[in-house]
Design a protein around this motif. Sequence first.
Motif, PDB file in Angstrom:
ATOM      1  N   LYS A   1       0.653  -0.948  -0.182  1.00  0.00           N
ATOM      2  CA  LYS A   1      -0.437  -0.042   0.118  1.00  0.00           C
ATOM      3  C   LYS A   1       0.651   1.400  -0.153  1.00  0.00           C
TER       4      LYS A   1
ATOM      5  N   TRP B   1      -2.133  -0.904  -9.812  1.00  0.00           N
ATOM      6  CA  TRP B   1      -2.193  -1.901  -8.534  1.00  0.00           C
ATOM      7  C   TRP B   1      -2.349  -2.993  -8.126  1.00  0.00           C
TER       8      TRP B   1
ATOM      9  N   VAL C   1       2.580   1.572  -3.461  1.00  0.00           N
ATOM     10  CA  VAL C   1       1.744   2.592  -4.395  1.00  0.00           C
ATOM     11  C   VAL C   1       0.404   4.065  -4.176  1.00  0.00           C
TER      12      VAL C   1
END
Length: 236
Positions: free
Chosen positions: A39, A61, A42
Amino acid sequence: MRGFSLIREKGLRRFVLIPLLVNLVLFVAAFSWLTYRIKDMVNWVLSYLPNWLDWLEYLIWPLAILSVLVVFSYLFSAIANWIAAPFNGLLAERVELKLTGEPLPDTGMLDIVKDMPRLFGREWAKLKYYLPRAIGFLLLFLVPVVGQTLGAALWFFFTAWMMAIQYLDYPFDNHKIPFEDMKLALKYQRSASFSFGILATLLAMVPILNLIVMPVAVCGATAMWVERFRPHLLRR
């Protein structure tokens, strides 16, 4: 794919146990850490994109997940192989004995212990080959969008090549064939080597299967050595 059947062969299963345990412990620790990092990675990439490119989030993603899985598959395997190198060499030796009926010289446990400095030296040679190239690819990953697309594809094929080097090196090293000669032999069998490495990389990205990739790949690489390399390199 022969590796999957070989690890179940009587007389080989006990040599598979230690590499499996090494993989299990390292996998649980490494995967737990990586799940928290995807996370952040990204979000870092998205912070460089203008608002009109927000739609790229849906592309980034899956690419980020694929990139992390590919990076993880090799780094995880590299660390595990350092720890399990003596046991992988012994497993390759036993597989070759089973396939050819011809024992290698110096096969006692004491000989293996004495040979450990050379075994770890061989792992260091592979690491020196790997690191400069890996750093170049990782720097490419820092380039927004391009790094996560072209970089991911290049990293995958580089990882496949390193998988072939990593696992085919065990039977080569058991016969004291120099690292440079081993790389040259793999280049002559480039198509087969890449096919082996690509499948090993893909399996390393599959949960549960990646726990048994190391012993399966050692067995498969040794079978490949016996069929494709041994007749030419040991007849000299």
